[in-house]
Design an enzyme around this catalytic site. Structure first.
Site, PDB file in Angstrom:
ATOM      1  N   ASN A 149      -1.918 -10.872  -1.240  1.00 53.81           N
ATOM      2  CA  ASN A 149      -1.342 -11.118  -2.557  1.00 53.81           C
ATOM      3  C   ASN A 149      -1.468  -9.873  -3.435  1.00 53.81           C
ATOM      4  O   ASN A 149      -0.605  -9.600  -4.260  1.00 53.81           O
ATOM      5  CB  ASN A 149      -2.043 -12.286  -3.236  1.00 53.81           C
ATOM      6  CG  ASN A 149      -1.503 -12.550  -4.625  1.00 53.81           C
ATOM      7  OD1 ASN A 149      -0.396 -13.033  -4.781  1.00 53.81           O
ATOM      8  ND2 ASN A 149      -2.290 -12.202  -5.649  1.00 53.81           N
ATOM      9  N   ASP A 214      -0.717  -7.047  -7.952  1.00 55.80           N
ATOM     10  CA  ASP A 214      -0.042  -7.847  -6.927  1.00 55.80           C
ATOM     11  C   ASP A 214       0.971  -7.008  -6.159  1.00 55.80           C
ATOM     12  O   ASP A 214       1.779  -6.281  -6.762  1.00 55.80           O
ATOM     13  CB  ASP A 214       0.695  -9.020  -7.575  1.00 55.80           C
ATOM     14  CG  ASP A 214      -0.222 -10.180  -7.894  1.00 55.80           C
ATOM     15  OD1 ASP A 214      -1.374  -9.925  -8.304  1.00 55.80           O
ATOM     16  OD2 ASP A 214       0.217 -11.332  -7.736  1.00 55.80           O
ATOM     17  N   ASP A 244      -5.679 -15.458   1.421  1.00 52.24           N
ATOM     18  CA  ASP A 244      -6.205 -15.588   0.069  1.00 52.24           C
ATOM     19  C   ASP A 244      -5.077 -15.786  -0.940  1.00 52.24           C
ATOM     20  O   ASP A 244      -4.005 -15.177  -0.833  1.00 52.24           O
ATOM     21  CB  ASP A 244      -6.986 -14.318  -0.274  1.00 52.24           C
ATOM     22  CG  ASP A 244      -7.678 -14.387  -1.611  1.00 52.24           C
ATOM     23  OD1 ASP A 244      -8.629 -15.166  -1.742  1.00 52.24           O
ATOM     24  OD2 ASP A 244      -7.254 -13.649  -2.530  1.00 52.24           O
ATOM     25  N   GLU A 287      -5.325 -20.710   1.455  1.00 47.43           N
ATOM     26  CA  GLU A 287      -6.093 -21.074   0.267  1.00 47.43           C
ATOM     27  C   GLU A 287      -5.086 -21.421  -0.834  1.00 47.43           C
ATOM     28  O   GLU A 287      -4.566 -20.555  -1.513  1.00 47.43           O
ATOM     29  CB  GLU A 287      -6.989 -19.923  -0.195  1.00 47.43           C
ATOM     30  CG  GLU A 287      -7.880 -20.338  -1.364  1.00 47.43           C
ATOM     31  CD  GLU A 287      -8.223 -19.207  -2.325  1.00 47.43           C
ATOM     32  OE1 GLU A 287      -9.255 -19.322  -3.010  1.00 47.43           O
ATOM     33  OE2 GLU A 287      -7.463 -18.229  -2.413  1.00 47.43           O
TER      34      GLU A 287
END
Length: 555
Positions: A149, A214, A244, A287
């Protein structure tokens, strides 16, 4: 990684003390089959595997510098699984999840500066290769935390991207000439934290903070680089990845456009297909810290890929909450309600990923104020639910939080012994041990039949000895509305039936009749004080002490 980085021995004697001296009140029998969950589809190794989450920095130091490392972890593999089913000294887990091991300027590793290099303090790529080889030799798999990410703001990609609007990597991150002023998406009603950060006269997007910009995964070159890196580590022996912040991958605008976008789901389908093409049996674990309907969507479609064409495992944060709240409240009703919601939202045949706590949460021992009966019940519930349960290192010995209210206190060194250094290091630990190490350590509990560690080992062996417990479906007996002192269900697969009854209350209870066919009951695990299962032929009855568990194979 959770939203907001800075946010913050079970014994027979104890059971006897908690048990009521008067006859237990009967629990009214619920309607049979109120909820049925199908067994996971396919034959993937991870469907019922037990994973063990390891923070390498805190697990075992091999060279005395106070920092855990990969050689240290290798030296402890026999504790986790020695590869011999006939022995009982090892814990008996099936797979390891390593928190970030790539090069990073931070202790936690979630801001990567080089995805091809291992954090120097942890060792080398050769050490990771050896870890995979040694784990595989013992029958364990290894998955890595793959943080795509965002990167560190010190990553060469970002340094180049930020250098000029004309940089070849400018579109590897998201830039604007002015600040769009989006707030963090997990608490939009109250958030005042900006997600756009100034650098060299322009603004870049970093949902967590400015030090972790990001990646712009809509850029084709970024997508291809991410897939190349996944291929690299899969070919080096890794068996999959924990992903993640998977909800926040691709943004299409502020507010609702910052999480769970269609573009994010589309990328995970693309990435998953790539991983399957490189290593068909590799696993991806998402996640997605959200509510059940949102989590369910990350499995994708099961039409062509058994178990889902996006992420075949997704952490069940809502179920974790219900289990811990239910144990504290003395009621299994909330867990039953959540199982019903899962049945109504999850695609049929997918595998769940239940857990108690992880590295972003206050440890379960601290949440339960070290109440050993609650910790023992939590272990039993986790290891009898469907799916692939995840244990957080130290959970099996009742490791609690450190003294401070920070993330480091959730990730303190593993207590192997009560001696100085805790068996973790011969030097000074990188961070102080949590209190209670005199009893919450492996050496002490390994020698105690009534310890929490011994309980985990017994439950894991019961699970390994029953394919129905590992990968079977579930039929629930507990009502899905209102409180209930118990949680009762039967796990089934190919003719094998395993009845599981947990007493969430702090008093002895009678349970039954439970409508499950069978004439004989073989105990797989029963706490002291659990009465013999009687009745048979669809009318099984038992009595359980406070926070006790009974598990029987019915034939």
């Amino acid at each position: 990684m959770r939203p907001l980085r800075g946010l913050s021995l079970f014994s027979a004697a104890l059971l006897s003390a908690c048990a009521s001296s008067s006859p237990p009140p009967p629990v009214p029998p619920p309607s049979p089959g109120s909820v049925t969950l199908a067994p996971p589809a396919g034959d993937a190794w991870y469907r019922g595997a037990v994973f063990y989450e390891v923070f390498v920095r805190s697990f075992q130091d091999s060279n005395g510098d106070g920092v855990g490392d990969l050689p240290g972890l290798i030296s402890r593999l026999d504790y986790l699984n020695d590869g011999n089913p006939a022995t009982t000294d090892d814990l008996g887990v099936d797979a390891l999840w390593l928190m970030p091991v790539f090069a990073s300027p931070s202790y936690h590793g979630y801001d990567v500066v080089d995805y091809e290099r291992i954090q120097t303090a942890y060792g080398t790529a050769e050490d990771l290769q050896k870890l995979c080889d040694e784990a595989h030799r013992r029958g364990m798999r290894v998955i890595l935390d793959f943080v795509i990410n965002h990167t560190s703001s010190s990553h060469p990609w970002f340094v180049e991207s930020a250098s000029s609007p004309r940089s070849a990597k400018r579109d590897w991150y998201s830039w604007r000439d002015t600040n769009p002023a989006w707030k963090q998406p997990w608490d939009l009603a109250y958030s005042t934290t900006d997600t756009w950060h100034e650098r060299n006269g322009a603004y870049y997007y970093g949902v967590f903070w400015g030090g972790m910009p990001d990646l712009n995964v809509q850029t084709v070159a970024v997508r291809e680089e991410v897939k190349r890196l996944a291929t690299l580590w899969l070919q080096r022996g890794v068996d999959g990845f924990r992903l993640d912040a998977a909800r926040y991958l691709i943004e299409t605008g502020g507010g609702a456009g910052q999480a769970d976008t269609a573009e994010t789901h589309a990328f995970w389908k693309e990435f998953s297909a790539h991983v399957r093409s490189v290593k068909p049996d590799a696993v991806l674990v998402g996640e997605n810290w959200s509510e059940t309907p949102s989590v369910a969507k990350y499995y994708g479609s099961t039409a062509q890929v058994p178990g889902g064409d996006e992420l075949p495992l997704n952490f069940n944060f809502p179920l974790s909450t219900r289990v811990l709240e239910g144990i504290n409240a003395g009621s299994g009703g909330g867990v039953a309600t959540k199982l019903l919601e899962m049945r109504n939202n999850y695609p049929a045949g997918v595998a769940d990923a239940p857990f108690l706590t992880n590295h972003d949460m206050v440890r379960v021992a601290t949440q339960f104020s070290n109440d050993t009966s609650k910790l023992g019940l939590a272990a039993a519930v986790l290891l009898t639910l469907p799916g692939a349960p995840f244990l957080y290192y130290g959970e099996e010995v009742g490791l609690g939080n450190g003294a401070a209210n920070n993330d480091e206190s959730k990730r303190t060194p593993m207590p192997w012994t009560a001696a100085a250094g805790g068996g973790f290091t011969t030097g000074t630990p990188w961070y102080g041990f949590a209190s209670g190490r005199e009893t919450a350590n492996v050496e002490t509990q390994k020698a105690a039949p009534g310890s929490l560690l011994s309980r985990y080992k017994a439950l894991l062996r019961a699970r390994q000895g029953s394919e129905a417990l590992r990968t079977g479906g579930l039929r629930l007996f507990t009502p899905t509305t209102g409180p209930s002192p118990t949680l009762a269900f039967v796990r089934t697969l190919d003719g094998e039936q395993v009845l599981v009854v947990h007493n969430f209350s702090n008093a002895q209870v009678s349970v039954g009749p439970l409508e499950v066919e069978g004439t004989t009951a073989e105990p797989l695990f029963t706490d002291t004080g659990v009465s013999q299962l009687t009745g048979g032929s669809g009318a099984w009855k038992t009595s359980l002490p406070a926070r006790g568990t009974g598990i029987w194979r019915l034939q």
